[in-house]
Design an enzyme around this catalytic site. Structure first.
Site, PDB file in Angstrom:
ATOM      1  N   ALA A  64      88.754  31.460  21.190  1.00 52.85           N
ATOM      2  CA  ALA A  64      88.946  32.583  20.283  1.00 52.85           C
ATOM      3  C   ALA A  64      87.624  33.320  20.057  1.00 52.85           C
ATOM      4  CB  ALA A  64      89.500  32.080  18.950  1.00 52.85           C
ATOM      5  N   GLY A 107      90.770  28.137  22.654  1.00 49.30           N
ATOM      6  CA  GLY A 107      91.945  28.928  22.990  1.00 49.30           C
ATOM      7  C   GLY A 107      92.177  29.055  24.481  1.00 49.30           C
ATOM      8  N   GLU A 110      94.015  26.053  25.389  1.00 52.75           N
ATOM      9  CA  GLU A 110      95.372  26.167  24.851  1.00 52.75           C
ATOM     10  C   GLU A 110      96.228  27.107  25.696  1.00 52.75           C
ATOM     11  OE1 GLU A 110      94.497  25.315  20.129  1.00 52.75           O
ATOM     12  OE2 GLU A 110      93.805  27.190  21.031  1.00 52.75           O
ATOM     13  N   GLU A 130      86.811  22.843  18.587  1.00 52.05           N
ATOM     14  CA  GLU A 130      86.887  23.454  17.256  1.00 52.05           C
ATOM     15  C   GLU A 130      86.286  22.574  16.162  1.00 52.05           C
ATOM     16  OE1 GLU A 130      90.266  25.233  19.690  1.00 52.05           O
ATOM     17  OE2 GLU A 130      89.342  23.254  19.435  1.00 52.05           O
TER      18      GLU A 130
END
Length: 258
Positions: A64, A107, A110, A130
């Site tokens: 992200a 991300g 993911e 994270e």
């Protein structure tokens, strides 16, 4: 549709290639997530035979855009945006392949987990870092990673933020294939092209049944399979495939995708 942070290329062999192009590290900003969602909608409206998602040679996607993080209000928007976008690709009734060169972190990992199959370069690195920021994965990492590598390994990766190189990723099931960097895209495109010429409706039913069965009991999953087995015999390809097998043997059917 015009895109600024990605490219969408539809090839003559039925394969659609989505390439992230958001600067050097491909941060999954809100803007890129919005474009990815639009691309998923475009693909759903006019389905290709198969999909390949890829990024840069050094970084697939670094995660992200941390500069867009704030407090709980921002988190309440960013998390659903990730879930919605990645879920839109996961829900496509086609084989979706991630071709991962370099880093797939946060991300980016993911997004790869939301694909049906992951082909990694020998230089690929996966991770959910994270926790090193004092936060948790918010794009599906706690759930999809556990379903792919098991809960213990997922906890270890998410709680330590440790990065996993390609060889280990293959061993634990996070990567499905590992190839030399120069072979990555050719391998992904060749697999996608091979799938794209298959019985597409049967493939869609197969993917749907497998995915739905993962969130239910074995008995309920077998019921889904029975329904899908009946459904697939209503397709033209089932008749083509059976007839071709009886007349010419296996692997020679020319499917129409219907």
């Amino acid at each position: 549709m015009a895109y600024e942070l990605l490219t969408l290329d539809r090839r003559d062999d039925g394969v659609a290639v989505v390439t992230l192009a958001n600067g050097k590290v491909n941060p999954l900003s809100r803007e890129l997530l919005a474009e990815l969602r639009q691309a998923a909608d475009e693909l759903a409206a006019d389905l290709p035979g198969a999909v390949v998602i890829t990024g840069g040679d050094r970084i697939f996607a670094a995660g992200a855009d941390i500069s867009q993080f704030g407090g709980p209000d921002e988190a309440a928007e960013i998390g659903p945006a990730f879930h919605d976008t990645i879920g839109a690709f996961a829900d496509l009734p086609r084989f979706v392949i991630a071709a991962i060169s370099g880093y797939a972190l946060g991300g980016g990992c993911e997004l790869a987990l939301g694909c049906d199959y992951r082909i990694a370069s020998e230089k690929a690195v996966f991770g959910q870092p994270e926790i090193l920021l004092g936060i948790i994965p918010g794009g599906g990492g706690t759930q999809r990673l556990a379903r792919v590598v098991g809960p213990s390994r997922a906890k270890e990766m998410c709680l330590t933020g440790r990065q996993v190189k390609a060889e280990e990723a293959l061993r634990i099931g996070l990567a499905d294939e590992v190839v030399a960097p120069e072979e990555l895209h050719d391998r992904a495109l060749a697999l996608a092209a091979d799938v794209a010429k298959g019985a597409l409706t049967a493939q869609a039913i197969t993917k749907r049944v497998i995915d739905a069965g993962l969130s239910t009991s074995l008995d309920e999953g077998l019921a889904l399979e029975r329904d899908g087995f009946v459904e697939v015999f209503r397709t033209d390809d089932s008749q083509i495939g059976v007839k071709s097998f009886l007349e010419h043997g296996p692997g020679k059917a020319e499917f129409t995708g219907s």
